[in-house]
Design a protein around this motif. Structure first.
Motif, PDB file in Angstrom:
ATOM      1  N   ALA A 157       0.836  -1.202   0.000  1.00 46.33           N
ATOM      2  CA  ALA A 157       0.000   0.000   0.000  1.00 46.33           C
ATOM      3  C   ALA A 157       0.871   1.252   0.000  1.00 46.33           C
ATOM      4  O   ALA A 157       0.592   2.218  -0.721  1.00 46.33           O
ATOM      5  CB  ALA A 157      -0.936   0.004   1.210  1.00 46.33           C
ATOM      6  N   LEU A 158       1.942   1.240   0.794  1.00 48.00           N
ATOM      7  CA  LEU A 158       2.806   2.429   0.872  1.00 48.00           C
ATOM      8  C   LEU A 158       3.428   2.760  -0.480  1.00 48.00           C
ATOM      9  O   LEU A 158       3.505   3.931  -0.867  1.00 48.00           O
ATOM     10  CB  LEU A 158       3.904   2.224   1.917  1.00 48.00           C
ATOM     11  N   ALA A 159       3.848   1.717  -1.206  1.00 42.90           N
ATOM     12  CA  ALA A 159       4.434   1.952  -2.525  1.00 42.90           C
ATOM     13  C   ALA A 159       3.389   2.547  -3.472  1.00 42.90           C
ATOM     14  O   ALA A 159       3.672   3.460  -4.261  1.00 42.90           O
ATOM     15  CB  ALA A 159       4.986   0.638  -3.090  1.00 42.90           C
ATOM     16  N   THR A 160       2.170   2.049  -3.363  1.00 45.09           N
ATOM     17  CA  THR A 160       1.086   2.561  -4.218  1.00 45.09           C
ATOM     18  C   THR A 160       0.762   4.009  -3.860  1.00 45.09           C
ATOM     19  O   THR A 160       0.590   4.858  -4.739  1.00 45.09           O
ATOM     20  CB  THR A 160      -0.161   1.663  -4.043  1.00 45.09           C
ATOM     21  N   ALA A 161       0.675   4.281  -2.559  1.00 44.62           N
ATOM     22  CA  ALA A 161       0.355   5.649  -2.119  1.00 44.62           C
ATOM     23  C   ALA A 161       1.430   6.631  -2.583  1.00 44.62           C
ATOM     24  O   ALA A 161       1.121   7.745  -3.027  1.00 44.62           O
ATOM     25  CB  ALA A 161       0.218   5.679  -0.596  1.00 44.62           C
ATOM     26  N   LYS A 162       2.678   6.211  -2.499  1.00 46.25           N
ATOM     27  CA  LYS A 162       3.790   7.084  -2.912  1.00 46.25           C
ATOM     28  C   LYS A 162       3.680   7.379  -4.410  1.00 46.25           C
ATOM     29  O   LYS A 162       3.824   8.533  -4.839  1.00 46.25           O
ATOM     30  CB  LYS A 162       5.109   6.380  -2.596  1.00 46.25           C
ATOM     31  N   ALA A 163       3.403   6.344  -5.190  1.00 51.62           N
ATOM     32  CA  ALA A 163       3.249   6.539  -6.642  1.00 51.62           C
ATOM     33  C   ALA A 163       2.081   7.485  -6.918  1.00 51.62           C
ATOM     34  O   ALA A 163       2.147   8.338  -7.821  1.00 51.62           O
ATOM     35  CB  ALA A 163       3.023   5.193  -7.326  1.00 51.62           C
TER      36      ALA A 163
END
Ligand code: GLN
Length: 296
Positions: A157-163
């Motif tokens: 989720a964190l990687a998606t949110a950052k993107a």
């Protein structure tokens, strides 16, 4: 039944066939679903699809659209097939560990913004269980001097949110951290927001199949009575008064039947000023909380 889409079939005709197949399968929004999937599979904007409806699907278009239609007919939500969805008018990528952003959750953004009406005030925000980052990114988009942290237990989720922060031009004002609620953080924050998991564990089997089978359980399951996350968040804030700035606000999404229970938890945690906001369907959807002086 999945329509057999020949590469020579005009796009507009494919759209009609898919709409019919989706309607026959009992889908709620057959025309809209067909249109979204066709735009996605063919790589066209909605106006291109309308203007060039007589052009054939082509080999790769027919294949991609056939596959997307098969997934939809097997019950997969359109947002999951697209891998992206819109929230607050902004585009968000999804991943298996993020919820599909709901229009209901826009109620939270809409309730929080008027509490900080000055567009250029440098706010400090934190979004607990940020998922796709949709709440945080929408707030940062609306308040261009604000800085925010998106917290989540899921690395995916964190990687998606950052993107998503990058794609929406707010990444320089956002940080994404792995963690559980507010345990490891120091404040003060002006605004603490969250759409935590709030479905009672026993209720999950009764949810709509598109939610139950395709949204991540960790983003839904709020424990036996659905209130575990509120207890954790409000408990953290009550025990560590420095987390919330003077005049700070906490805004939480809630389930339609949780306003009384969450209000009670909030009062016990020292919030004397509790406001409930309703979603477009008229359901209680968000509580905004301000502390009484004793916990500041
Ligand atoms: N609103 C979601 C649903 O309809 C639940 C999201 C959540 O638990 N935060 O299932």
């Amino acid at each position: 039944m999945i329509p057999d889409l020949a590469p020579t079939l005009p796009r507009a005709e494919a759209l009609r066939q898919l709409t019919r197949a989706f309607a026959a399968a009992g889908l709620a929004n057959p025309r809209g679903d067909a249109r979204f999937l066709a735009e996605h599979a063919l790589g066209l904007s909605s106006s291109e699809l309308i203007l060039h409806g007589q052009a054939p699907l082509g080999e790769s278009g027919a294949q991609a659209l056939g596959e997307a239609a098969a997934r939809r007919l097997a019950g997969e939500p359109v947002a999951r097939i697209l891998g992206a969805w819109e929230f607050w008018g902004l585009p968000f990528r999804l991943s298996p560990e993020t919820l599909v952003p709901r229009p209901d959750t826009e109620t939270l953004v809409a309730a929080a913004l008027p509490l900080f009406p000055e567009r250029h005030r440098p706010l400090r925000l934190i979004d607990l269980g940020t998922g796709s980052g949709c709440i945080l990114v929408a707030l940062l988009h609306e308040r261009p001097e604000a800085f925010g942290i998106g917290l989540d237990r899921s690395q995916d989720a964190l990687a998606t949110a950052k993107a998503n922060a990058e794609a929406n031009g707010v990444a320089s004002r956002a940080a994404f951290l792995r963690g559980s609620w507010l345990d490891a953080l120091a404040g003060p924050f002006d605004l603490i927001v969250s759409n935590p998991p709030y479905i009672g564990t026993g209720v999950i089997p009764t949810l709509d199949a598109e939610v139950r089978e395709h949204d991540p359980p960790a983003a839904l399951d709020g424990g036996p009575d659905g209130l575990d996350a509120y207890r954790a968040i409000l408990g953290n804030i009550a025990q560590r008064p420095g987390l919330l700035a003077a005049h700070g606000v906490v805004a939480l999404e809630i389930g339609y039947d949780q306003a009384t229970a969450v209000t009670e938890l909030a009062r016990k945690a020292g919030f004397s000023d509790v406001t409930v906001a309703r979603d477009l369907a008229g359901q209680a959807r968000v509580v905004t909380l301000r502390p009484s002086l004793s916990v500041r």
